[in-house]
Write an enzyme that holds these catalytic residues in place. Structure first.
Site, PDB file in Angstrom:
ATOM      1  N   GLY A  77     -31.475  -5.071   8.217  1.00  0.00           N
ATOM      2  CA  GLY A  77     -32.644  -5.933   8.159  1.00  0.00           C
ATOM      3  C   GLY A  77     -32.178  -7.302   8.625  1.00  0.00           C
ATOM      4  O   GLY A  77     -31.464  -7.401   9.610  1.00  0.00           O
ATOM      5  N   GLU A  78     -32.542  -8.309   7.893  1.00  0.00           N
ATOM      6  CA  GLU A  78     -32.082  -9.665   8.207  1.00  0.00           C
ATOM      7  C   GLU A  78     -31.347 -10.168   6.970  1.00  0.00           C
ATOM      8  O   GLU A  78     -31.955 -10.299   5.901  1.00  0.00           O
ATOM      9  CB  GLU A  78     -33.298 -10.540   8.546  1.00  0.00           C
ATOM     10  N   SER A  79     -30.051 -10.429   7.115  1.00  0.00           N
ATOM     11  CA  SER A  79     -29.266 -10.737   5.912  1.00  0.00           C
ATOM     12  C   SER A  79     -29.736 -12.018   5.228  1.00  0.00           C
ATOM     13  O   SER A  79     -29.699 -12.118   4.005  1.00  0.00           O
ATOM     14  CB  SER A  79     -27.779 -10.809   6.250  1.00  0.00           C
TER      15      SER A  79
ATOM     16  N   ARG B 188     -21.860 -12.628  12.483  1.00  0.00           N
ATOM     17  CA  ARG B 188     -23.217 -12.119  12.666  1.00  0.00           C
ATOM     18  C   ARG B 188     -23.622 -12.117  14.148  1.00  0.00           C
ATOM     19  O   ARG B 188     -23.245 -13.003  14.898  1.00  0.00           O
ATOM     20  CB  ARG B 188     -24.229 -12.968  11.886  1.00  0.00           C
TER      21      ARG B 188
ATOM     22  N   CYS C  42     -25.135  -2.657   8.492  1.00  0.00           N
ATOM     23  CA  CYS C  42     -25.504  -3.809   9.313  1.00  0.00           C
ATOM     24  C   CYS C  42     -25.690  -5.069   8.450  1.00  0.00           C
ATOM     25  O   CYS C  42     -24.708  -5.631   7.987  1.00  0.00           O
ATOM     26  CB  CYS C  42     -26.729  -3.458  10.143  1.00  0.00           C
TER      27      CYS C  42
ATOM     28  N   HIS D 234     -26.166   1.722  12.559  1.00  0.00           N
ATOM     29  CA  HIS D 234     -27.280   2.247  11.746  1.00  0.00           C
ATOM     30  C   HIS D 234     -27.359   3.770  11.788  1.00  0.00           C
ATOM     31  O   HIS D 234     -28.138   4.309  12.589  1.00  0.00           O
ATOM     32  CB  HIS D 234     -28.615   1.722  12.304  1.00  0.00           C
TER      33      HIS D 234
ATOM     34  N   GLU E  60     -28.992   5.632   9.920  1.00  0.00           N
ATOM     35  CA  GLU E  60     -30.359   6.068   9.564  1.00  0.00           C
ATOM     36  C   GLU E  60     -31.269   6.079  10.783  1.00  0.00           C
ATOM     37  O   GLU E  60     -32.393   6.595  10.705  1.00  0.00           O
ATOM     38  CB  GLU E  60     -30.923   5.185   8.446  1.00  0.00           C
TER      39      GLU E  60
ATOM     40  N   ILE F 116     -27.824  -2.674  16.457  1.00  0.00           N
ATOM     41  CA  ILE F 116     -28.988  -3.552  16.642  1.00  0.00           C
ATOM     42  C   ILE F 116     -28.626  -4.937  16.091  1.00  0.00           C
ATOM     43  O   ILE F 116     -28.543  -5.119  14.877  1.00  0.00           O
ATOM     44  CB  ILE F 116     -30.232  -3.000  15.894  1.00  0.00           C
ATOM     45  N   ARG F 117     -28.397  -5.876  16.947  1.00  0.00           N
ATOM     46  CA  ARG F 117     -27.958  -7.224  16.537  1.00  0.00           C
ATOM     47  C   ARG F 117     -26.912  -7.128  15.425  1.00  0.00           C
ATOM     48  O   ARG F 117     -27.007  -7.753  14.364  1.00  0.00           O
ATOM     49  CB  ARG F 117     -29.156  -8.083  16.090  1.00  0.00           C
TER      50      ARG F 117
END
Ligand code: GLN
Length: 190
Positions: free
Chosen positions: A48-50, A106, A80, A168, A170, A132-133
């Site tokens: 997600g976004e940490s 990051r 991630c 990821h 998942e 992904i990023r």
């Protein structure tokens, strides 16, 4: 036995589905509260976004209870953003849980548009790895095992009951082997 997926933001449903598909003995539950946390034997901190995840964990008063469970030996897997939150050091930022002896940077693999899929060995299994990023693991401590690498850089690590992947698993819904690996960690803890 239950595995929880921290369900505040990010790729929650995908993890829940894959855990459910591994075997009938292990249930998958979303975790948003301290009471839900108390019902699980292992926890996935998803991508997600940490920055958002750390803020939401603070707002939901989950920082201390989650940290205490991990310190007490509950198996945890950060994917991630989850890896970023577990790391001892985050370049240019204050660490969050600081329970995994690695340094991370990051977004070091580029922007969303630079997302990519690589193939490689994860603990003896040949898998697809979706980035992904993603954060880059820039240092690995002595007590940390490297389970997967991409271009010579660690992308999956394990320190005892703490597992972390910069990619990821998942996002590969037909392949539950990394989820099975984590289920084994949780089952062998009992
Ligand atoms: N770039 C995100 C962060 O820094 C992580 C991306 C992800 O979890 N897919 O928190």
């Amino acid at each position: 036995m239950n595995i929880g997926v921290l369900a505040l933001q990010g790729s929650v449903a995908e993890h829940l589905k894959l855990i459910t598909s591994v075997n009938k003995k292990i249930g998958a539950v979303p975790v948003r509260t301290i009471d839900e946390l108390a019902t699980v034997d292992g926890l996935i901190i998803p991508g997600g976004e940490s920055t958002t995840l750390r803020k939401l964990m603070d707002d939901f008063n989950l920082y201390t209870p989650i940290r205490e469970r991990i310190v007490a030996g509950m198996p945890v897997w950060g994917t991630c953003a989850g890896l970023i939150l577990l790391a001892d050091r985050i370049e240019g930022e204050r660490p969050y849980f600081a329970l995994l002896d690695v340094d991370v940077k990051r977004n070091a693999y580029g922007r969303q548009a630079d997302s990519f899929v690589a193939e490689g060995d994860f603990a003896g299994m040949y898998i697809n790895m979706v980035f992904i990023r993603a954060p880059m693991i820039t240092r690995v401590g002595g007590g940390v095992d490297v389970l997967a690498e991409h271009n010579g850089t660690p992308v999956a690590v394990r320190q005892g009951h703490i597992l972390a992947t910069s990619f990821h698993p998942e996002m590969c819904p037909r392949d539950s082997r990394v989820h099975k690996y984590f289920c084994n960690m949780v089952e062998s803890k009992e």
